[in-house]
Write a protein that holds these residues in place. Structure first.
Motif, mmCIF file in Angstrom:
data_model
loop_
_atom_site.group_PDB
_atom_site.id
_atom_site.type_symbol
_atom_site.label_atom_id
_atom_site.label_comp_id
_atom_site.label_asym_id
_atom_site.label_seq_id
_atom_site.Cartn_x
_atom_site.Cartn_y
_atom_site.Cartn_z
ATOM 1 N N PHE A 18 0.830 -1.196 0.000
ATOM 2 C CA PHE A 18 0.000 0.000 0.000
ATOM 3 C C PHE A 18 0.866 1.248 0.000
ATOM 4 O O PHE A 18 1.912 1.297 0.655
ATOM 5 N N SER A 19 0.417 2.273 -0.734
ATOM 6 C CA SER A 19 0.883 3.641 -0.532
ATOM 7 C C SER A 19 -0.310 4.399 0.040
ATOM 8 O O SER A 19 -1.325 3.798 0.382
ATOM 9 N N PHE A 20 -0.216 5.727 0.131
ATOM 10 C CA PHE A 20 -1.340 6.498 0.660
ATOM 11 C C PHE A 20 -2.564 6.428 -0.245
ATOM 12 O O PHE A 20 -3.702 6.549 0.209
ATOM 13 N N CYS A 30 7.272 -2.940 -3.526
ATOM 14 C CA CYS A 30 7.172 -2.010 -2.394
ATOM 15 C C CYS A 30 7.189 -0.578 -2.900
ATOM 16 O O CYS A 30 7.819 -0.273 -3.914
ATOM 17 N N PHE A 31 6.469 0.297 -2.197
ATOM 18 C CA PHE A 31 6.445 1.711 -2.531
ATOM 19 C C PHE A 31 7.546 2.452 -1.778
ATOM 20 O O PHE A 31 7.902 2.076 -0.645
ATOM 21 N N SER A 32 8.052 3.520 -2.374
ATOM 22 C CA SER A 32 8.903 4.443 -1.634
ATOM 23 C C SER A 32 8.023 5.151 -0.611
ATOM 24 O O SER A 32 6.801 5.200 -0.766
ATOM 25 N N PRO A 33 8.602 5.717 0.461
ATOM 26 C CA PRO A 33 7.782 6.385 1.481
ATOM 27 C C PRO A 33 6.846 7.451 0.925
ATOM 28 O O PRO A 33 5.740 7.642 1.443
ATOM 29 N N SER A 34 7.259 8.138 -0.133
ATOM 30 C CA SER A 34 6.407 9.168 -0.723
ATOM 31 C C SER A 34 5.285 8.576 -1.573
ATOM 32 O O SER A 34 4.284 9.230 -1.856
ATOM 33 N N GLY A 35 5.473 7.330 -2.001
ATOM 34 C CA GLY A 35 4.485 6.679 -2.846
ATOM 35 C C GLY A 35 4.646 6.960 -4.321
ATOM 36 O O GLY A 35 3.898 6.423 -5.145
ATOM 37 N N HIS A 36 5.630 7.771 -4.702
ATOM 38 C CA HIS A 36 5.799 8.145 -6.114
ATOM 39 C C HIS A 36 6.557 7.093 -6.922
ATOM 40 O O HIS A 36 6.492 7.079 -8.152
ATOM 41 N N ILE A 37 7.283 6.217 -6.232
ATOM 42 C CA ILE A 37 8.079 5.196 -6.909
ATOM 43 C C ILE A 37 7.702 3.828 -6.375
ATOM 44 O O ILE A 37 7.486 3.648 -5.180
ATOM 45 N N SER A 61 14.600 2.419 2.070
ATOM 46 C CA SER A 61 14.940 3.005 3.366
ATOM 47 C C SER A 61 13.916 4.089 3.693
ATOM 48 O O SER A 61 13.239 4.609 2.795
ATOM 49 N N PRO A 62 13.780 4.467 4.966
ATOM 50 C CA PRO A 62 12.760 5.458 5.350
ATOM 51 C C PRO A 62 12.900 6.806 4.659
ATOM 52 O O PRO A 62 11.909 7.512 4.472
ATOM 53 N N ASP A 63 14.138 7.198 4.290
ATOM 54 C CA ASP A 63 14.328 8.490 3.625
ATOM 55 C C ASP A 63 14.372 8.369 2.105
ATOM 56 O O ASP A 63 14.655 9.351 1.411
ATOM 57 N N SER A 64 14.104 7.179 1.583
ATOM 58 C CA SER A 64 14.054 6.926 0.132
ATOM 59 C C SER A 64 15.397 7.038 -0.568
ATOM 60 O O SER A 64 15.449 6.995 -1.798
ATOM 61 N N THR A 65 16.481 7.181 0.154
ATOM 62 C CA THR A 65 17.788 7.316 -0.494
ATOM 63 C C THR A 65 18.348 5.981 -0.948
ATOM 64 O O THR A 65 19.146 5.918 -1.885
ATOM 65 N N CYS A 66 17.955 4.895 -0.278
ATOM 66 C CA CYS A 66 18.489 3.572 -0.592
ATOM 67 C C CYS A 66 17.368 2.570 -0.821
ATOM 68 O O CYS A 66 16.256 2.724 -0.310
ATOM 69 N N LEU A 67 17.708 1.564 -1.601
ATOM 70 C CA LEU A 67 16.809 0.428 -1.804
ATOM 71 C C LEU A 67 17.614 -0.837 -1.561
ATOM 72 O O LEU A 67 18.691 -1.008 -2.127
ATOM 73 N N ALA A 68 17.114 -1.707 -0.716
ATOM 74 C CA ALA A 68 17.773 -2.987 -0.457
ATOM 75 C C ALA A 68 17.115 -4.066 -1.298
ATOM 76 O O ALA A 68 15.889 -4.103 -1.450
ATOM 77 N N SER A 69 17.942 -4.950 -1.876
ATOM 78 C CA SER A 69 17.417 -6.097 -2.607
ATOM 79 C C SER A 69 18.147 -7.346 -2.138
ATOM 80 O O SER A 69 19.369 -7.353 -1.991
ATOM 81 N N GLY A 70 17.390 -8.395 -1.863
ATOM 82 C CA GLY A 70 17.962 -9.646 -1.372
ATOM 83 C C GLY A 70 17.672 -10.779 -2.336
ATOM 84 O O GLY A 70 16.569 -10.877 -2.889
ATOM 85 N N ALA A 71 18.665 -11.661 -2.538
ATOM 86 C CA ALA A 71 18.553 -12.678 -3.574
ATOM 87 C C ALA A 71 18.570 -14.100 -3.023
ATOM 88 O O ALA A 71 18.870 -14.342 -1.849
#
Length: 293
Positions: A20-22, A61-68, A106-116
């Motif tokens: 979900f985003s907003f 997953c959505f970025s915290p802002s929901g734009h990405i 990440s909470p500030d949208s600067t990073c994205l973690a991906s696990g394989a």
């Protein structure tokens, strides 16, 4: 009393994840697509479904802002999408080429973690779409990850039931067998449900115990002394053809077991030759002598 609001049946195969985003709901499926719905009336957006992945989509997953929106797949890629128009912003290939099971902003949208599936975990710069840090767990495939509320730590869960705590420089701070069976989800929500409260509290307590130790470690060991693959102090550093230094054994395993790409840049290595970095080794030995004193 629970009431059914709406049923969505647009995917052609199993639904693996929803987010979900907003204002939006995203779903992803074995049918290789991601679908977007408006939360106002649960109608599908005009630019949905999103198509690029060539195999099953495991997580979105959505970025915290929901734009990405981020999506990851068996095809070894993590894709970023513009949620407003469905435009594909970036395709990020897991360095090992292994199926990507989980992704999280990440909470500030600067990073994205991906696990394989092979246990590798990557931190991507969510603005430049470049690889930032890379590490791996000892056993099992990654099936879950979550950032702490301030983004200073994140946790990964594996198919072997192991829980691993990392700092923002991809140093492994703690790893333990948390479950007898594999971990499928972990969360740092501010108001956890009772089922996850024990695990969350345990992780947070362990983080608090490690804070002093981590602070001392991060301030004491120069970052250039730490292998980008193992995130541990190097004992036998070598220079690869990408110009970066790595622990010899770790880089040899990287080249032999994975695609011949750079762990730092994700580009193809011009050569598999590893050159001993004697200058760096002497500097590390001098630091160790001083640190031990």
């Amino acid at each position: 009393m629970v009431k059914l609001i709406h049923t969505l049946a647009d995917h052609g195969d199993d639904v693996n994840c929803c987010a979900f985003s907003f204002s939006l709901l995203a779903t992803c499926s074995l049918d290789k697509t991601i679908r977007l719905y408006s939360l106002r009336d649960f109608t599908e957006l005009p630019h949905s479904p999103l198509k690029f992945h060539t195999y099953a989509v495991h997580c979105c997953c959505f970025s915290p802002s929901g734009h990405i929106l981020a999506s990851c797949s068996t095809d070894g890629t993590t894709v970023l999408w513009n949620t407003e128009n469905g435009q594909m912003l970036a395709v990020m290939e897991q360095p090992s080429g292994s199926p990507v099971r989980v992704c999280q902003f990440s909470p500030d949208s600067t990073c994205l973690a991906s696990g394989a599936a092979d246990g590798t975990v990557v931190l991507w710069n969510a603005q430049s779409y470049k690889l930032y840090r890379c590490g791996s767990v000892k056993d099992g495939s990654l099936a879950a990850c979550a950032f702490s509320p301030n983004g200073s730590f994140f946790v990964t869960g594996s198919s072997c039931g192991d829980l691993t705590v990392w700092d923002d420089k991809m140093r492994c701070l703690h790893s333990e067998k948390a479950h007898d069976l594999g971990i499928t989800c972990c969360d740092f929500s501010s108001q956890p449900v009772s089922e996850s409260l024990g695990l969350r509290s345990k992780v947070l307590r362990k983080i608090e115990e490690l804070r002093t130790k981590v602070k001392s470690l991060s301030s004491g060991i120069p970052d250039e002394f730490i292998c980008p693959i193992t995130r541990e102090l190097m004992k036998d550093p070598v220079i690869a053809s990408d110009g970066y230094s790595y622990e010899k054994e770790a880089m040899e395993n990287w080249i032999s077991k994975k695609k011949r790409t750079s762990p730092m840049t994700n580009l193809v290595l011009p050569s598999a030759v590893l050159t001993p970095n004697r200058t760096l080794k002497m500097a590390i030995n001098r630091w160790l002598e001083t640190h031990q004193k």
